[in-house]
Design a protein around this motif. Sequence first.
Motif: not given
Length: 88
Positions: A12-14, A31-34, A56-63, A82-88
């Motif tokens: 998912i891209l948020a 978020l666990p499971g995503y 966040l930079t140290a995490m190994r997840c896309p973007l 472009t995004f699957d979801l947005s939040y604020s």
Amino acid sequence: EIVPTSERGKAILAIDLGCGSGLSTIAAAKLPGYAMGVVGVDLSSEMLRSEAWEELTAMRCPLAAERVRCDLAQPLPFRRGTFDLSYS
């Protein structure tokens, strides 16, 4: 829930609108499971350089630590869909 259970395990891209120091961006990326890629958007250069982004930079997840400086009162520099979801 931010994302429906049926979407678990799917990439998912948020977009985090008004991400500030990145605390909510970190929470979404963890978020666990995503497999969540999150792009943070904020007007403040200072907030986008916050030390919290280092986690966040140290995490190994896309973007994981991608962030964009822009004014939310103006059109965003992304294509529609472009995004699957947005939040604020």
